[in-house]
Scaffold this motif. Structure first.
Motif, PDB file in Angstrom:
ATOM      1  N   LEU A  10       0.829  -1.205   0.000  1.00 33.90           N
ATOM      2  CA  LEU A  10       0.000   0.000   0.000  1.00 33.90           C
ATOM      3  C   LEU A  10       0.860   1.250   0.000  1.00 33.90           C
ATOM      4  O   LEU A  10       1.870   1.318   0.706  1.00 33.90           O
ATOM      5  CB  LEU A  10      -0.909   0.011   1.228  1.00 33.90           C
ATOM      6  CG  LEU A  10      -1.879  -1.147   1.341  1.00 33.90           C
ATOM      7  CD1 LEU A  10      -2.720  -0.985   2.602  1.00 33.90           C
ATOM      8  CD2 LEU A  10      -2.785  -1.222   0.119  1.00 33.90           C
ATOM      9  N   ALA A  11       0.452   2.236  -0.789  1.00 32.47           N
ATOM     10  CA  ALA A  11       1.102   3.545  -0.852  1.00 32.47           C
ATOM     11  C   ALA A  11       2.601   3.480  -1.094  1.00 32.47           C
ATOM     12  O   ALA A  11       3.373   4.111  -0.384  1.00 32.47           O
ATOM     13  CB  ALA A  11       0.802   4.341   0.414  1.00 32.47           C
ATOM     14  N   PRO A  26       4.082 -14.791   8.725  1.00 38.52           N
ATOM     15  CA  PRO A  26       2.795 -14.452   9.333  1.00 38.52           C
ATOM     16  C   PRO A  26       2.554 -12.939   9.374  1.00 38.52           C
ATOM     17  O   PRO A  26       3.495 -12.145   9.224  1.00 38.52           O
ATOM     18  CB  PRO A  26       2.911 -15.017  10.744  1.00 38.52           C
ATOM     19  CG  PRO A  26       4.368 -14.979  11.043  1.00 38.52           C
ATOM     20  CD  PRO A  26       5.044 -15.261   9.721  1.00 38.52           C
ATOM     21  N   ALA A  27       1.301 -12.559   9.590  1.00 39.68           N
ATOM     22  CA  ALA A  27       0.950 -11.149   9.751  1.00 39.68           C
ATOM     23  C   ALA A  27       1.742 -10.579  10.918  1.00 39.68           C
ATOM     24  O   ALA A  27       2.021 -11.261  11.904  1.00 39.68           O
ATOM     25  CB  ALA A  27      -0.539 -11.008  10.000  1.00 39.68           C
ATOM     26  N   GLY A  28       2.140  -9.318  10.796  1.00 38.98           N
ATOM     27  CA  GLY A  28       2.947  -8.671  11.823  1.00 38.98           C
ATOM     28  C   GLY A  28       4.426  -8.665  11.487  1.00 38.98           C
ATOM     29  O   GLY A  28       5.204  -7.934  12.105  1.00 38.98           O
ATOM     30  N   THR A  29       4.813  -9.449  10.502  1.00 42.00           N
ATOM     31  CA  THR A  29       6.210  -9.505  10.075  1.00 42.00           C
ATOM     32  C   THR A  29       6.559  -8.240   9.300  1.00 42.00           C
ATOM     33  O   THR A  29       5.774  -7.756   8.488  1.00 42.00           O
ATOM     34  CB  THR A  29       6.451 -10.730   9.171  1.00 42.00           C
ATOM     35  OG1 THR A  29       6.137 -11.905   9.913  1.00 42.00           O
ATOM     36  CG2 THR A  29       7.881 -10.802   8.677  1.00 42.00           C
ATOM     37  N   VAL A  30       7.732  -7.689   9.545  1.00 39.01           N
ATOM     38  CA  VAL A  30       8.216  -6.514   8.823  1.00 39.01           C
ATOM     39  C   VAL A  30       9.221  -6.982   7.779  1.00 39.01           C
ATOM     40  O   VAL A  30      10.170  -7.701   8.100  1.00 39.01           O
ATOM     41  CB  VAL A  30       8.868  -5.496   9.779  1.00 39.01           C
ATOM     42  CG1 VAL A  30       9.464  -4.329   9.004  1.00 39.01           C
ATOM     43  CG2 VAL A  30       7.853  -5.003  10.803  1.00 39.01           C
ATOM     44  N   GLU A  40      12.217   0.134   1.379  1.00 41.28           N
ATOM     45  CA  GLU A  40      11.161   0.591   2.275  1.00 41.28           C
ATOM     46  C   GLU A  40      10.711  -0.591   3.108  1.00 41.28           C
ATOM     47  O   GLU A  40      10.717  -1.723   2.643  1.00 41.28           O
ATOM     48  CB  GLU A  40       9.968   1.128   1.488  1.00 41.28           C
ATOM     49  CG  GLU A  40      10.245   2.398   0.735  1.00 41.28           C
ATOM     50  CD  GLU A  40       8.980   2.997   0.159  1.00 41.28           C
ATOM     51  OE1 GLU A  40       7.945   3.018   0.857  1.00 41.28           O
ATOM     52  OE2 GLU A  40       9.029   3.432  -0.997  1.00 41.28           O
ATOM     53  N   ARG A  41      10.301  -0.321   4.352  1.00 35.48           N
ATOM     54  CA  ARG A  41       9.818  -1.376   5.227  1.00 35.48           C
ATOM     55  C   ARG A  41       8.293  -1.426   5.180  1.00 35.48           C
ATOM     56  O   ARG A  41       7.633  -0.400   5.211  1.00 35.48           O
ATOM     57  CB  ARG A  41      10.279  -1.148   6.662  1.00 35.48           C
ATOM     58  CG  ARG A  41      11.774  -1.263   6.815  1.00 35.48           C
ATOM     59  CD  ARG A  41      12.224  -1.177   8.243  1.00 35.48           C
ATOM     60  NE  ARG A  41      11.681   0.023   8.889  1.00 35.48           N
ATOM     61  CZ  ARG A  41      11.595   0.168  10.214  1.00 35.48           C
ATOM     62  NH1 ARG A  41      12.020  -0.776  11.015  1.00 35.48           N
ATOM     63  NH2 ARG A  41      11.102   1.269  10.727  1.00 35.48           N
ATOM     64  N   PHE A  42       7.768  -2.650   5.125  1.00 36.34           N
ATOM     65  CA  PHE A  42       6.329  -2.882   5.118  1.00 36.34           C
ATOM     66  C   PHE A  42       6.001  -3.932   6.165  1.00 36.34           C
ATOM     67  O   PHE A  42       6.773  -4.858   6.387  1.00 36.34           O
ATOM     68  CB  PHE A  42       5.864  -3.392   3.747  1.00 36.34           C
ATOM     69  CG  PHE A  42       5.934  -2.363   2.665  1.00 36.34           C
ATOM     70  CD1 PHE A  42       4.827  -1.601   2.344  1.00 36.34           C
ATOM     71  CD2 PHE A  42       7.103  -2.159   1.958  1.00 36.34           C
ATOM     72  CE1 PHE A  42       4.888  -0.656   1.345  1.00 36.34           C
ATOM     73  CE2 PHE A  42       7.174  -1.211   0.961  1.00 36.34           C
ATOM     74  CZ  PHE A  42       6.069  -0.458   0.647  1.00 36.34           C
ATOM     75  N   VAL A  43       4.839  -3.772   6.805  1.00 38.63           N
ATOM     76  CA  VAL A  43       4.375  -4.770   7.765  1.00 38.63           C
ATOM     77  C   VAL A  43       3.237  -5.550   7.107  1.00 38.63           C
ATOM     78  O   VAL A  43       2.331  -4.976   6.512  1.00 38.63           O
ATOM     79  CB  VAL A  43       3.936  -4.127   9.107  1.00 38.63           C
ATOM     80  CG1 VAL A  43       2.794  -3.167   8.942  1.00 38.63           C
ATOM     81  CG2 VAL A  43       3.597  -5.197  10.125  1.00 38.63           C
ATOM     82  N   LEU A  44       3.328  -6.871   7.173  1.00 39.53           N
ATOM     83  CA  LEU A  44       2.307  -7.737   6.591  1.00 39.53           C
ATOM     84  C   LEU A  44       1.090  -7.753   7.512  1.00 39.53           C
ATOM     85  O   LEU A  44       1.229  -7.801   8.732  1.00 39.53           O
ATOM     86  CB  LEU A  44       2.856  -9.149   6.421  1.00 39.53           C
ATOM     87  CG  LEU A  44       4.148  -9.280   5.610  1.00 39.53           C
ATOM     88  CD1 LEU A  44       4.544 -10.742   5.507  1.00 39.53           C
ATOM     89  CD2 LEU A  44       4.007  -8.653   4.241  1.00 39.53           C
ATOM     90  N   ILE A  53      -6.449 -10.113  -2.161  1.00 43.45           N
ATOM     91  CA  ILE A  53      -5.029 -10.099  -1.830  1.00 43.45           C
ATOM     92  C   ILE A  53      -4.855  -9.368  -0.503  1.00 43.45           C
ATOM     93  O   ILE A  53      -5.558  -8.399  -0.210  1.00 43.45           O
ATOM     94  CB  ILE A  53      -4.220  -9.420  -2.957  1.00 43.45           C
ATOM     95  CG1 ILE A  53      -4.363 -10.233  -4.242  1.00 43.45           C
ATOM     96  CG2 ILE A  53      -2.754  -9.268  -2.573  1.00 43.45           C
ATOM     97  CD1 ILE A  53      -3.715  -9.602  -5.452  1.00 43.45           C
ATOM     98  N   PHE A  54      -3.915  -9.802   0.308  1.00 44.97           N
ATOM     99  CA  PHE A  54      -3.666  -9.185   1.609  1.00 44.97           C
ATOM    100  C   PHE A  54      -2.915  -7.868   1.446  1.00 44.97           C
ATOM    101  O   PHE A  54      -2.244  -7.638   0.446  1.00 44.97           O
ATOM    102  CB  PHE A  54      -2.868 -10.139   2.495  1.00 44.97           C
ATOM    103  CG  PHE A  54      -3.652 -11.344   2.918  1.00 44.97           C
ATOM    104  CD1 PHE A  54      -4.404 -11.324   4.071  1.00 44.97           C
ATOM    105  CD2 PHE A  54      -3.654 -12.492   2.144  1.00 44.97           C
ATOM    106  CE1 PHE A  54      -5.145 -12.430   4.464  1.00 44.97           C
ATOM    107  CE2 PHE A  54      -4.389 -13.601   2.518  1.00 44.97           C
ATOM    108  CZ  PHE A  54      -5.143 -13.565   3.683  1.00 44.97           C
ATOM    109  N   ALA A  55      -3.011  -7.011   2.451  1.00 43.13           N
ATOM    110  CA  ALA A  55      -2.358  -5.703   2.426  1.00 43.13           C
ATOM    111  C   ALA A  55      -1.047  -5.732   3.203  1.00 43.13           C
ATOM    112  O   ALA A  55      -0.953  -6.360   4.251  1.00 43.13           O
ATOM    113  CB  ALA A  55      -3.273  -4.652   3.033  1.00 43.13           C
ATOM    114  N   ALA A  56      -0.059  -5.043   2.667  1.00 44.63           N
ATOM    115  CA  ALA A  56       1.207  -4.803   3.362  1.00 44.63           C
ATOM    116  C   ALA A  56       1.320  -3.286   3.508  1.00 44.63           C
ATOM    117  O   ALA A  56       1.392  -2.564   2.516  1.00 44.63           O
ATOM    118  CB  ALA A  56       2.376  -5.362   2.578  1.00 44.63           C
ATOM    119  N   GLU A  57       1.308  -2.803   4.738  1.00 47.35           N
ATOM    120  CA  GLU A  57       1.306  -1.364   4.987  1.00 47.35           C
ATOM    121  C   GLU A  57       2.723  -0.829   5.159  1.00 47.35           C
ATOM    122  O   GLU A  57       3.565  -1.478   5.776  1.00 47.35           O
ATOM    123  CB  GLU A  57       0.508  -1.054   6.248  1.00 47.35           C
ATOM    124  CG  GLU A  57      -0.953  -1.386   6.130  1.00 47.35           C
ATOM    125  CD  GLU A  57      -1.728  -0.948   7.347  1.00 47.35           C
ATOM    126  OE1 GLU A  57      -1.261  -0.067   8.092  1.00 47.35           O
ATOM    127  OE2 GLU A  57      -2.812  -1.504   7.556  1.00 47.35           O
TER     128      GLU A  57
END
Length: 63
Positions: A10-11, A26-30, A40-44, A53-57
């Motif tokens: 995202l963005a 798993p979710a929460g992984t950076v 750039e770092r994204f959190v799953l 599809i899942f979001a990675a912020e």
């Protein structure tokens, strides 16, 4: 059992071309992902977008 998920970044810095990645983490992984030549770092997340599809912020932009 390992599940494989597809994530939309995202963005990203190139908003017309959102990146996607596949991960077994798993979710929460950076994760670091190169966007426009810059890491750039994204959190799953567990959030599912309209297309299934899942979001990675982006993590660094919220600091």
């Amino acid at each position: 059992m390992i599940s494989i998920r597809r994530y939309t970044l995202l963005a990203p810095r190139r908003p017309r071309h959102p990146g996607q990645l596949i991960s077994t983490r798993p979710a929460g992984t950076v994760l670091a992902h190169v966007v426009g030549g810059r890491a750039e770092r994204f959190v799953l997340t567990n959030a599912v977008l309209y297309d299934g599809i899942f979001a990675a912020e982006p993590l660094d932009r919220y600091l």
